[in-house]
Write an enzyme that holds these catalytic residues in place. Structure first.
Site, PDB file in Angstrom:
ATOM      1  N   LYS A  17       0.837  -1.203   0.000  1.00  0.00           N
ATOM      2  CA  LYS A  17       0.000   0.000   0.000  1.00  0.00           C
ATOM      3  C   LYS A  17       0.870   1.251   0.000  1.00  0.00           C
ATOM      4  O   LYS A  17       2.003   1.203   0.475  1.00  0.00           O
ATOM      5  CB  LYS A  17      -0.867   0.025   1.278  1.00  0.00           C
TER       6      LYS A  17
ATOM      7  N   ARG B 111     -10.400 -11.524   2.003  1.00  0.00           N
ATOM      8  CA  ARG B 111     -11.215 -12.613   1.450  1.00  0.00           C
ATOM      9  C   ARG B 111     -10.472 -13.941   1.501  1.00  0.00           C
ATOM     10  O   ARG B 111     -11.088 -14.999   1.565  1.00  0.00           O
ATOM     11  CB  ARG B 111     -11.645 -12.236   0.025  1.00  0.00           C
TER      12      ARG B 111
END
Ligand code: BES
Ligand code: MN
Ligand code: ZN
Length: 495
Positions: free
Chosen positions: A279, A353
């Site tokens: 990120k 996920r």
């Protein structure tokens, strides 16, 4: 904080502060009128001088009000009477709590809970008041070297109801509110702790400690247990970290021994760097909040145990960091999930996920009546819904409705998002069964679609709390959401 419920004469309260509301900067509420009458219209006099701003949430603190035994009287602006709704009620309570904190009062009687509110009963008003006052009193200073010097803290709050007959109802609601507020504070503490303290191991310890105190069975599965279960996706995310992963399993038995439980599954990424798909630096500190789903499971389980709900609930938390490193997963890597499906990891930052899919397969063993996962899953849900509503996805419309209604009742609201087959098209991989990312368009929907591939065995809902679990900016901190929504959902299920 200690709460109690009382009806009758606000003007006779012997306490540190009595709090009363004023509409429009001049129209006295019933409780304010009682004080005004007893004090030979002292309040009317003050208001005539225009000292209280008419705005919602304005406050004016009065000392030594004639003939009134309370040390202080706090006037709170309620805005226009016909605009007085749920949000206004909550704003007034928050303003009152803020003003109370800056006085030296350790006890107060709040006469805002006796105001009439369209569509909401005494129980709702009391529960909300307990939550709002507790939230207003919440501080997180345990990482400061010296706790900031506090005035005498507010310790006892009496909530005023209009009629004697409302006391019993009020007391039940007060207890529920306290359980929810305690659960929220627990979730906030875990969320606010930095990632060098709140590691997967720390989360596991906190779960065990909370479980011991509340009669909840807690089991922590270690790396090798997770390997035995074949949770290839969960382990893939954990590879880059020096901190070993933990699978935390909590079982609350409040219902009949063999009654199928509700399962809550919480994303427990204690820090999300993005991994090799790293990120950008700006605001990356906020990725310590990436375990807020896990925290909400722990907070909710604490709340329902405190309420002694007659219901069975299982909590499952896959906990790990998402780090880059020599051993970390790389874009293009293919791993096998516990379900047997293979996943091509195209972006290591779509890690939530990956840990959830294995946890969602794991909960099948409990034969749950419903499964709800809670996750700070996508930045896209923040774009869609901002910081107001939690995103709700479900493979069962009745379950979605239950959760939406629970959110309304708790004033911790969610919004139903689509999970139509059309969106499943985005999940195509040339090399594995599915990729871990779909299109950028509709990113929160395709993330939910990914999860839906693992939840065919039971009614399932997914709460994307990336926009609601914490606040950024000057008020940076965890919100404790959606503990209130989940608690109400379970209260209704238990009834
Ligand atoms: N934890 C983040 C989601 C997130 C991002 C929450 C920003 C709040 C603010 C999640 O693991 C993530 O990184 N999601 C990616 C998915 C993408 C790579 C498909 C995202 O939303 O950008
Ligand atoms: Mn991520
Ligand atoms: Zn994440």
């Amino acid at each position: 904080m200690e709460f109690s419920i009382k009806s009758g004469s606000p003007e006779k309260q012997r306490t540190g502060c009595v709090v009363v509301g004023v509409f429009d900067g001049r129209k006295l509420s019933a409780s304010a009128q009682a004080i005004d009458g007893a004090s030979r219209h002292y309040l009317s006099e003050v208001l005539r001088r225009g000292d209280l701003d008419g705005k919602l949430g304005a406050t004016l603190l009065l000392h030594s009000v004639p003939q009134i035994p309370a040390d202080r009287v706090l006037l709170v602006g309620l805005g226009r009477e016909r605009d007085f709704n749920e949000a206004a009620y909550r704003t007034a309570l928050a303003a009152a709590t803020r003003a109370l904190r800056s006085t030296g009062a350790s006890e107060a009687t709040i006469c805002l809970t006796d105001l009439a509110l369209k569509r909401r009963d005494t129980a709702w008003k009391i529960e909300q008041a307990v939550i709002m006052v507790s939230e207003g009193a919440y501080r997180f200073d345990r990482m400061k070297s010296k706790p900031p010097e506090a005035k005498r803290a507010l310790r006892k709050v009496t909530l005023h109801v209009a009629k004697r007959g409302e006391i019993a109802e009020g007391e039940t609601a007060m207890e529920r509110g306290q359980a929810i507020a305690d659960g929220m504070a627990f979730a906030k503490d875990l969320g606010n702790l930095p990632a060098n303290v709140c590691t997967p191991a720390y989360l596991a310890e906190q779960a065990q400690d909370m479980g011991r105190r509340n009669g909840i069975k807690v089991e922590v599965l270690e790396q090798k247990d997770i390997e035995k279960l074949g949770m290839g996706c969960f382990l893939a995310v954990a590879r880059g970290s020096r901190q070993p992963p933990k699978l935390i399993v909590l079982e609350y038995q409040g219902g009949k021994r063999d009654a199928p439980p509700v399962a809550l599954v919480g994303k427990g990424i204690t820090f999300d760097t993005g991994g090799i798909s790293i990120k950008p630096a700006a605001e990356m500190d906020e990725m310590k909040f990436d375990m807020c789903g896990a925290a909400s499971v722990l907070g909710t389980m604490k709340a329902i145990a405190q309420m002694k709900l007659p219901l069975n609930v299982v909590g499952v938390i896959p906990a790990t960091e998402n780090m880059p490193g020599g051993n970390a997963i790389k874009p293009g890597d293919i791993v096998t999930t516990m379900s047997g499906q293979t996943v091509e990891i195209l972006n290591t930052d779509a890690e939530g996920r990956l840990i959830l899919c294995d946890a969602l397969t794991y909960v099948e063993k409990f034969k749950p009546s419903a499964v709800v996962d809670i996750a700070t899953l996508t930045g896209a849900i923040v774009i869609a819904l901002g910081h107001v509503a939690t995103g709700l996805f479900a493979n069962s419309d009745p379950l979605a409705r239950e959760l939406l209604q629970a959110g309304e009742a708790a004033w911790d609201r969610a919004w139903h998002m689509p999970l139509w087959d059309d969106y499943q098209e985005a999940l195509k991989s040339n090399f594995a069964d599915i990729p871990n990312i779909g299109s950028r368009a509709g990113g929160s929907v395709t993330a939910a679609c990914f999860l839906s591939r693992f939840t065919k065995a039971y009614p399932w809902a997914h709460l994307d709390i990336a926009g609601t679990a914490w606040k950024s900016g000057a008020e940076k901190g965890a919100t404790g959401r959606p503990v209130a929504l989940l608690s109400h959902f379970l209260v209704r299920r238990a009834a």
